[in-house]
Design an enzyme around this catalytic site. Structure first.
Site, PDB file in Angstrom:
ATOM      1  CB  CYS A  87      -0.992  -0.032   1.155  1.00  0.00           C
ATOM      2  SG  CYS A  87      -2.358   1.154   0.958  1.00  0.00           S
ATOM      3  CG  HIS A 195      -3.959  -3.246   2.795  1.00  0.00           C
ATOM      4  ND1 HIS A 195      -2.941  -2.877   3.648  1.00  0.00           N
ATOM      5  CD2 HIS A 195      -4.580  -2.102   2.434  1.00  0.00           C
ATOM      6  CE1 HIS A 195      -2.951  -1.566   3.800  1.00  0.00           C
ATOM      7  NE2 HIS A 195      -3.940  -1.074   3.076  1.00  0.00           N
ATOM      8  CD  GLU A 197      -2.115  -6.199   5.126  1.00  0.00           C
ATOM      9  OE1 GLU A 197      -2.264  -5.008   5.449  1.00  0.00           O
ATOM     10  OE2 GLU A 197      -1.540  -6.557   4.083  1.00  0.00           O
TER      11      GLU A 197
END
Length: 217
Positions: A87, A195, A197
């Site tokens: 990001c 992202h 994650e």
């Protein structure tokens, strides 16, 4: 079931400069099989198999906070070792950003590991761009193996515009095709605008690809 992607444990230094999504990034990397150290110690970067530069927030603040680590991050990348920006961390890999100018803060210099700038969305859609988007693969890179046509989670108002079109590994569409994944010519410096994650199984696959890449190096 063991989530490890490799036969040996890969060490990852997760850069702590005050703006990262450290907890969720750590969990994702550990699920992918990495041993994670959250650190701002350049010696830890040198000892790790790979370095992850996370980030949430503004480009200027990111570069000011990470300023003391610039030399160590650059040396790591120039040595051909894996550096993964997420990001804002991806945007910081570039040379500059319109964000500082847009906020009236003047020019701010990024890490300049992938020459280019970050530009603000100029589309007839809500900004920031927030939500799930399909990934379109533009060229091969180990980080995106097995994710063609999958979806990832984005939250951003600016996107990368590399000087070299070949730096674009994957794109997504939000009124304009924008880079979702970029990489330098050598391939060891790369980043995702989304992202991983927060991107479910697609993101976990990308993190596993990163761990495997580090192991192979």
């Amino acid at each position: 079931m063991d989530d490890s992607a490799t036969d040996r444990e890969v060490s990852v230094a997760l850069v702590d400069y005050g703006l990262g999504n450290l907890r969720s990034a750590t969990r994702g990397l550990e699920r992918a099989g990495a041993s994670v150290e959250i650190t701002d110690d350049p010696e830890a970067f040198a000892a790790a198999d790979g370095v992850v530069l996370p980030g949430v927030g503004a480009f200027r603040e990111g570069m000011e906070n990470a300023g003391p680590l610039r030399e160590a991050l650059t040396a790591h990348a120039e040595a051909g070792r894996p550096l993964f920006g997420i990001c804002l961390g991806m945007q910081m890999l570039l040379t500059s950003s319109e964000e500082a100018d847009h906020e009236g803060e003047g020019e701010v210099t990024g890490l300049d590991l992938i020459p280019g700038t970050n530009v603000r969305f100029d589309v007839d859609r809500k900004v920031p761009h927030m939500g799930w988007n399909e990934l379109d693969i533009e060229r091969d890179h180990p980080i995106i193996d097995g994710v063609e046509g999958e979806h990832a989670y984005f939250v951003h108002s600016y996107y990368a515009a590399p000087d070299d079109p070949d730096a674009v590994v994957a794109t997504a569409d939000y009124g304009v095709d924008f880079p979702a994944v970029v990489a330098n010519e050598a391939g060891n410096v790369f980043g995702t605008q989304f992202h991983p994650e927060k991107s479910g199984e697609t993101g976990l696959k990308i993190l596993r690809n990163f761990v495997e890449y580090c192991a192979d190096r």
